[in-house]
Design a protein around this motif. Sequence first.
Motif, mmCIF file in Angstrom:
data_model
loop_
_atom_site.group_PDB
_atom_site.id
_atom_site.type_symbol
_atom_site.label_atom_id
_atom_site.label_comp_id
_atom_site.label_asym_id
_atom_site.label_seq_id
_atom_site.Cartn_x
_atom_site.Cartn_y
_atom_site.Cartn_z
ATOM 1 N N ASN A 81 -40.738 68.609 8.841
ATOM 2 C CA ASN A 81 -41.181 70.016 8.774
ATOM 3 C C ASN A 81 -40.983 70.684 7.927
ATOM 4 O O ASN A 81 -39.670 70.532 7.391
ATOM 5 N N ASN A 82 -41.467 71.756 7.334
ATOM 6 C CA ASN A 82 -41.169 72.760 6.523
ATOM 7 C C ASN A 82 -40.117 73.872 7.101
ATOM 8 O O ASN A 82 -40.582 74.392 8.148
ATOM 9 N N ILE A 83 -38.854 73.533 6.506
ATOM 10 C CA ILE A 83 -37.874 74.760 7.186
ATOM 11 C C ILE A 83 -37.337 76.051 6.139
ATOM 12 O O ILE A 83 -36.511 76.548 6.265
ATOM 13 N N ASP A 84 -38.491 76.213 5.208
ATOM 14 C CA ASP A 84 -38.331 77.276 4.416
ATOM 15 C C ASP A 84 -38.578 78.465 5.376
ATOM 16 O O ASP A 84 -39.552 78.464 6.037
ATOM 17 N N PHE A 85 -37.854 79.567 5.206
ATOM 18 C CA PHE A 85 -37.999 80.830 6.133
ATOM 19 C C PHE A 85 -39.207 81.566 5.484
ATOM 20 O O PHE A 85 -39.871 82.304 6.106
ATOM 21 N N LEU A 86 -39.821 81.469 4.088
ATOM 22 C CA LEU A 86 -40.526 82.408 3.503
ATOM 23 C C LEU A 86 -41.857 81.283 3.056
ATOM 24 O O LEU A 86 -41.683 80.267 2.804
ATOM 25 N N ASP A 87 -42.950 82.011 3.170
ATOM 26 C CA ASP A 87 -44.178 81.212 2.587
ATOM 27 C C ASP A 87 -44.163 80.934 1.079
ATOM 28 O O ASP A 87 -44.316 82.219 0.432
ATOM 29 N N PHE A 88 -44.167 79.891 0.501
ATOM 30 C CA PHE A 88 -44.161 79.625 -0.814
ATOM 31 C C PHE A 88 -45.438 78.457 -0.967
ATOM 32 O O PHE A 88 -45.780 77.613 0.132
ATOM 33 N N ASP A 89 -46.051 78.530 -2.343
ATOM 34 C CA ASP A 89 -47.109 77.485 -2.743
ATOM 35 C C ASP A 89 -46.262 76.427 -2.528
ATOM 36 O O ASP A 89 -47.140 75.230 -2.043
ATOM 37 N N ASP A 90 -45.115 76.034 -2.968
ATOM 38 C CA ASP A 90 -44.278 74.735 -2.851
ATOM 39 C C ASP A 90 -43.468 74.920 -1.883
ATOM 40 O O ASP A 90 -42.694 75.968 -1.600
ATOM 41 N N VAL A 91 -43.212 73.679 -1.220
ATOM 42 C CA VAL A 91 -41.970 73.592 -0.029
ATOM 43 C C VAL A 91 -40.837 73.005 -0.769
ATOM 44 O O VAL A 91 -40.748 71.880 -1.217
ATOM 45 N N PHE A 92 -39.819 73.775 -0.565
ATOM 46 C CA PHE A 92 -38.201 73.541 -1.112
ATOM 47 C C PHE A 92 -37.464 72.803 -0.142
ATOM 48 O O PHE A 92 -36.698 72.128 -0.609
ATOM 49 N N SER A 93 -37.677 73.141 1.027
ATOM 50 C CA SER A 93 -37.005 72.531 2.220
ATOM 51 C C SER A 93 -37.479 72.003 3.222
ATOM 52 O O SER A 93 -38.478 72.712 3.904
ATOM 53 N N ARG A 94 -37.163 70.781 3.751
ATOM 54 C CA ARG A 94 -37.710 70.088 4.737
ATOM 55 C C ARG A 94 -36.648 69.461 5.718
ATOM 56 O O ARG A 94 -35.689 69.167 5.174
ATOM 57 N N GLU A 95 -37.129 69.314 7.072
ATOM 58 C CA GLU A 95 -36.299 68.283 7.745
ATOM 59 C C GLU A 95 -36.526 66.841 7.398
ATOM 60 O O GLU A 95 -37.716 66.493 6.869
ATOM 61 N N VAL A 96 -35.439 66.168 7.381
ATOM 62 C CA VAL A 96 -35.468 64.612 7.051
ATOM 63 C C VAL A 96 -35.293 63.855 8.136
ATOM 64 O O VAL A 96 -34.503 64.315 9.031
ATOM 65 N N GLN A 97 -35.732 62.679 8.157
ATOM 66 C CA GLN A 97 -35.586 61.775 9.078
ATOM 67 C C GLN A 97 -34.008 61.243 9.078
ATOM 68 O O GLN A 97 -33.555 60.767 7.720
ATOM 69 N N HIS A 98 -33.323 61.032 10.331
ATOM 70 C CA HIS A 98 -32.091 60.397 10.130
ATOM 71 C C HIS A 98 -32.167 59.172 10.927
ATOM 72 O O HIS A 98 -32.790 59.324 12.293
ATOM 73 N N PHE A 99 -31.675 58.057 10.328
ATOM 74 C CA PHE A 99 -31.808 56.956 11.030
ATOM 75 C C PHE A 99 -30.439 56.460 11.754
ATOM 76 O O PHE A 99 -29.487 56.502 10.953
ATOM 77 N N TYR A 100 -30.239 56.070 13.069
ATOM 78 C CA TYR A 100 -28.986 55.787 13.583
ATOM 79 C C TYR A 100 -29.034 54.443 14.165
ATOM 80 O O TYR A 100 -29.986 54.051 15.144
ATOM 81 N N GLY A 101 -27.981 53.806 13.955
ATOM 82 C CA GLY A 101 -27.936 52.452 14.672
ATOM 83 C C GLY A 101 -26.554 52.281 15.356
ATOM 84 O O GLY A 101 -25.484 53.004 14.670
ATOM 85 N N MET A 102 -26.488 51.838 16.404
ATOM 86 C CA MET A 102 -25.222 51.632 17.296
ATOM 87 C C MET A 102 -24.843 50.754 17.718
ATOM 88 O O MET A 102 -25.728 49.761 18.109
ATOM 89 N N PHE A 103 -23.683 50.361 18.037
ATOM 90 C CA PHE A 103 -23.246 48.969 18.461
ATOM 91 C C PHE A 103 -21.613 49.104 19.206
ATOM 92 O O PHE A 103 -20.937 49.797 18.582
ATOM 93 N N GLY A 104 -21.689 48.397 20.343
ATOM 94 C CA GLY A 104 -20.160 48.364 21.044
ATOM 95 C C GLY A 104 -20.122 47.321 21.843
ATOM 96 O O GLY A 104 -21.273 46.574 22.717
ATOM 97 N N ARG A 105 -18.854 46.855 22.170
ATOM 98 C CA ARG A 105 -18.623 45.489 22.897
ATOM 99 C C ARG A 105 -17.154 45.865 23.480
ATOM 100 O O ARG A 105 -16.388 46.447 23.069
ATOM 101 N N ASP A 106 -17.506 45.254 25.049
ATOM 102 C CA ASP A 106 -16.086 45.715 25.929
ATOM 103 C C ASP A 106 -15.216 44.217 25.779
ATOM 104 O O ASP A 106 -15.991 43.139 26.018
ATOM 105 N N PHE A 107 -14.065 44.471 25.699
ATOM 106 C CA PHE A 107 -13.169 42.891 25.768
ATOM 107 C C PHE A 107 -12.044 43.497 26.809
ATOM 108 O O PHE A 107 -11.294 44.243 26.730
#
Length: 307
Positions: free
Chosen positions: A171-197
């Motif tokens: 998504n565009n997260i610029d507060f003002l409307d420009f012809d070019d988009v300067f700021s965007r949300e970016v995808q964050h990729f998360y991997g998780m792992f845990g084990r009980d002993f």
Amino acid sequence: LLFMTAWLSVQAQQDPHYTQFMFNKMAYNPAYAGSFESPTLTAIYRKQWIGLEGSPETQVVSYNQRMLNNRVGVGGTLTRNVIGISRGITLDIPWSYRIPVKRGVLGMAMQVSVRNLYQNWADPRLNPALAIDNAIPSEAQSKSLVNFGCGIYYTGTNWYAGFGVPRLLDNNIDFLDFDDVFSREVQHFYGMFGRDFDIDRDIRITPQILLKYAPGAPFDFDFNTSVLVKQKFFGGVGYRLGSDTNGAGESVDVLLGMQGTDNLFFCLSYDIGLTQLYKYNSGSIEATVRWWFNPPASGGIVIPTGD
């Protein structure tokens, strides 16, 4: 001159860090919803870099439970994150379908995310060189966005693993409307792992890791090893890699918690900074309070440390 020509391509981590990530998995993976047998309400407070004015401060309230003969998990996470004059409020609503498989359960989820971004340019902490500067807005600005996420999460007999992308759209997260988009949300990729002993009936050791990657930002991870004694006393140490140029990582973390009653758990953590910012702050603190509405029955029920 180099700075002025390079700033257009600058990208950074947009989601907040959590030292107690094991108690806040839905923030990283919507498929966690419904993974634990009890409906769970969790509240988290984090203050990063104490003593540094305008440093990040985050509050989280989340809830999740199982439904429809344990085949569906639903929940919600409300997050408020403040940095300087900027504030973000995000509501995530996940829906997970849970499939029994050999020796475990596989959850697959989608979520809808609604976020409001706000900047207060009238904040008295701002001290512009000019009384009137046309390049700086004179009033507060806000913007609302809708996004979608997905994830998978597997729970085995004594281990778990998952992968999640909380926001898929750039998504565009610029507060003002420009012809070019300067700021965007970016995808964050998360991997998780845990084990009980289980060392014996009264002591369980659980190593857990959270892998984090956002395009344009350095790879990052959190690692934690915790000990649960008599299903009541909780302690742990952690490490966050970070991306500081000193090569030592971002922080070393200490956690202490307690299952005060069958329903109530609380935990405190303190981050000891390792970056070049350590000279200007007194570390970071985080507090978690969790309530199980239907706590697991005693007598043979194993409570996963990561829940």
